[in-house]
Structure formats: C-alpha cells, structure tokens
Design a protein around this motif. Structure first.
Motif, PDB file in Angstrom:
ATOM      1  N   SER A  90      45.672 -11.403   4.433  1.00 27.47           N
ATOM      2  CA  SER A  90      45.948 -12.531   5.310  1.00 27.47           C
ATOM      3  C   SER A  90      45.241 -12.393   6.647  1.00 27.47           C
ATOM      4  N   GLN A 121      49.706 -10.442  15.015  1.00 23.41           N
ATOM      5  CA  GLN A 121      50.004  -9.801  13.729  1.00 23.41           C
ATOM      6  C   GLN A 121      51.514  -9.797  13.461  1.00 23.41           C
ATOM      7  N   MET A 125      53.332 -11.722  10.354  1.00 26.60           N
ATOM      8  CA  MET A 125      54.169 -11.057   9.359  1.00 26.60           C
ATOM      9  C   MET A 125      55.605 -11.569   9.404  1.00 26.60           C
ATOM     10  N   HIS A 126      56.026 -11.974  10.590  1.00 24.14           N
ATOM     11  CA  HIS A 126      57.365 -12.561  10.733  1.00 24.14           C
ATOM     12  C   HIS A 126      57.473 -13.793   9.824  1.00 24.14           C
ATOM     13  N   TRP A 128      55.444 -14.563   7.241  1.00 23.49           N
ATOM     14  CA  TRP A 128      55.291 -14.189   5.828  1.00 23.49           C
ATOM     15  C   TRP A 128      56.594 -13.610   5.285  1.00 23.49           C
ATOM     16  N   ARG A 129      57.260 -12.832   6.117  1.00 23.77           N
ATOM     17  CA  ARG A 129      58.510 -12.227   5.650  1.00 23.77           C
ATOM     18  C   ARG A 129      59.551 -13.304   5.337  1.00 23.77           C
ATOM     19  N   ILE A 139      57.911  -7.763   1.176  1.00 21.52           N
ATOM     20  CA  ILE A 139      56.487  -7.597   1.484  1.00 21.52           C
ATOM     21  C   ILE A 139      56.276  -6.243   2.162  1.00 21.52           C
ATOM     22  N   GLN A 141      53.247  -4.183   4.716  1.00 20.91           N
ATOM     23  CA  GLN A 141      52.055  -4.434   5.517  1.00 20.91           C
ATOM     24  C   GLN A 141      51.106  -3.241   5.537  1.00 20.91           C
ATOM     25  N   ILE A 173      50.698  -7.107   1.970  1.00 21.10           N
ATOM     26  CA  ILE A 173      49.907  -8.052   2.770  1.00 21.10           C
ATOM     27  C   ILE A 173      49.008  -7.243   3.708  1.00 21.10           C
ATOM     28  N   ASN A 175      45.671  -6.816   6.406  1.00 19.20           N
ATOM     29  CA  ASN A 175      44.758  -7.413   7.382  1.00 19.20           C
ATOM     30  C   ASN A 175      43.941  -6.277   7.968  1.00 19.20           C
TER      31      ASN A 175
END
Ligand code: GLU
Length: 300
Positions: A90, A121, A125-126, A128-129, A139, A141, A173, A175
């Motif tokens: 991502s 970032q 991720m917040h 996506w979670r 997930i 990271q 996920i 990056n």
C-alpha cells in the motif's frame, strides 16, 4: 456460496480446452499452457501480491478514500475465502501525512517529507485496520527498504515472516520505510517494491492497481488514438513500441516503474496484471470475463 463477489464465468471459457497439447500439468491440475487472459491468470493464482497506488487510495482532495479501503478489504476477504493468499503493498503514506498535517504540503525539504510519511503511515494503517477488522481479518505491517532485499539474512527473515502471517490468515501490508530510506537505500516507488515482494514470497501473480486501465500505445489522456495493450509477452518489445510519459499527481511511479516491475517479476515466472483500481470492485472484477487491463504473461 452466496458470496456477493462470486465470479462470472466467461461464456465458453471451459469449452476451448479441446486438446491436451495446449496444456501443462502443474499444481492446479491441467491448465492451459499460457494464461489466456487476466481472468485465467488470477483464477490460476494462489499467491497474489496486490499493489495499490496513492492515486487510488486518496480522493482528489488528497484525503483518504476510506470507502474504497473498506470495499477493498471485503474483496480481499472474498478471495481469501476462495482459498487465495494475499499480500498488500500500500502506498499513500505521504499523501495521508499531507492531509493530516495541513500546511506542510509545500515543504519540499527531505526531513519534512520523511516526517510526513511517519505521520501518514499511521493514518494509513489505522484505516486499513478498521477496513480489515470489519472482515474479521488481522493485518500485519512491514516497512522495508532496498537494503532488506539485498541482505540475505534480512530477506530470509522477511520471507519467513510473510509466510507465517499468511499461513495464519493475516493480511500483510507492506510499504517502503519512507522515514528511514534515503537515496542510496531507497527503492523509490511501490511498483518496484511490490515486484521485489512478489519475488521474495514466490507469488504467482502481481496485481498493480493504478489510475489507468493498463498500458496504452501512447498517453490516452493526450492521444485519443491510443490503444490499450491487453497482453504483453515481451517487455523488451513493448519498450520499443510505446511512448512512456511522466508520473502523475500523488504517485511516484508512472508507466516506467510499472514496466520495470513487469520485467522483474516475469523473469521469475510471475505474471503481472496492471489494471484500474478505481473500477467497481476492482479486485474481484479481475475474475470476470470483461476484466480490463494489461496482462504481462509468462512463457512456460
Ligand atoms: N511509499 C510512498 C508512500 O507511501 C509511495 C511510493 C509510490 O507512490 O510508489 O507515500
């Protein structure tokens, strides 16, 4: 299964398997020697790396497209339920950072850029979670730099971590570690990062979601005669035949880095699909016969 994303078979897609000569036997059983199209490629793939670009994750005003993320997580869950394994790459840390800290957008200083990525970032991720939590999926990271792929011990560790996460049903996920990377250790764009990830994890297919439908013979925004190239068998031949333009608004890549990614993965026998991420249910739509995009095929 009653799944809202269940796939539509192409008319006649099973009918053309007439002779055994066209087939090879692999871990999926008898399949066509060469993937005919995108639908076939994604259907055959068990291990899929999906890269989502900044322009797909952010809305036009630069804020995060949380609706897209929620919907995308649902599509991932659907594929996982069909027995597929998924790793996400991502982008979008920098653009999320800019939209979080108003007023830093114009700061070009490298430390500000790296600071923005460290802020963004977390925001990324917040979201996506939240999106994956709704699908009852965890997930994990991983933030990587070029160094990580070049160092044997580190890459082996990353590979094992990825295998463990995926085996346990967690969606990794990835990056680039933008707050740490500097020119010498930087991959620089997530197209190449996702290609390296696909190779490291021994993926079957890499899917790059971008804001374009695929590779065109010329820039479709400026040339109305530009045609979508649906299948590329040789990256070298492609380079000789198309016009490669510049990068676009939020992303760092552009067509050039997508072609670099294709070159990398196809050498390792991994197919690559370039498609438009903003299409309705972009991921599960690849399983349908009208899937649109460019397939970089692999010779068997
Ligand atoms: N790592 C960058 C970010 O998350 C994106 C790089 C790219 O767009 O390819 O902002």
């Amino acid at each position: 299964t009653g799944n809202q994303y269940s796939k539509t078979p192409c008319p006649g897609s099973n009918g053309n398997k007439s002779s055994h000569n066209n087939k090879i036997f692999n871990r999926w059983g008898w399949t066509d020697k060469m993937s005919l199209n995108i639908q076939q490629s994604i259907k055959n793939a068990r291990k899929i790396v999906v890269k989502i670009g900044s322009n797909t994750l952010a809305k036009e005003d630069g804020t995060q497209n949380t609706e897209f993320m929620a919907n995308f997580a649902a599509q991932c869950a659907s594929l996982i339920n069909q027995g597929k394994q998924i790793i996400l790459v991502s982008s979008g840390a920098q653009v999320a950072g800019v939209s979080t800290v108003n007023g830093w957008a114009r700061k070009k200083d490298v430390h500000y850029r790296q600071a923005l990525c460290s802020i963004g970032q977390v925001e990324l991720m917040h979201q996506w979670r939240k999106a994956f939590q709704n699908q009852n999926l965890h997930i994990g990271q991983l933030l990587l730099t070029k160094d990580d792929f070049e160092n044997e011990h580190r890459s082996l560790n990353i590979r094992n971590t990825l295998f463990t996460l995926v085996d346990e049903g967690v969606v990794p996920i990835i990056n680039e570690n933008d707050s740490v990377s500097f020119d010498e250790i930087k991959i620089g764009d997530n197209d190449n990062l996702s290609a390296l990830t696909a190779i490291l994890w021994s993926a079957d297919t890499l899917v790059l979601f971008s804001d374009i439908d695929g590779i065109y013979t010329d820039n479709p925004k400026t040339n109305s005669n530009a045609k979508l190239i649906e299948k590329v068998d040789s990256v070298e031949d492609l380079r000789k035949n198309i016009v490669i333009g510049e990068t676009n608004s939020f992303g760092t890549g552009g067509i050039e880095t997508k072609i670099q990614a294709a070159q990398k993965v196809t050498e390792y026998g991994i197919e690559m699909i370039l498609a438009n991420g903003s299409r309705q249910n972009a991921l599960t739509a690849l399983l349908e016969c009208d899937s649109r995009g460019t397939l970089f095929s692999v010779k068997n």
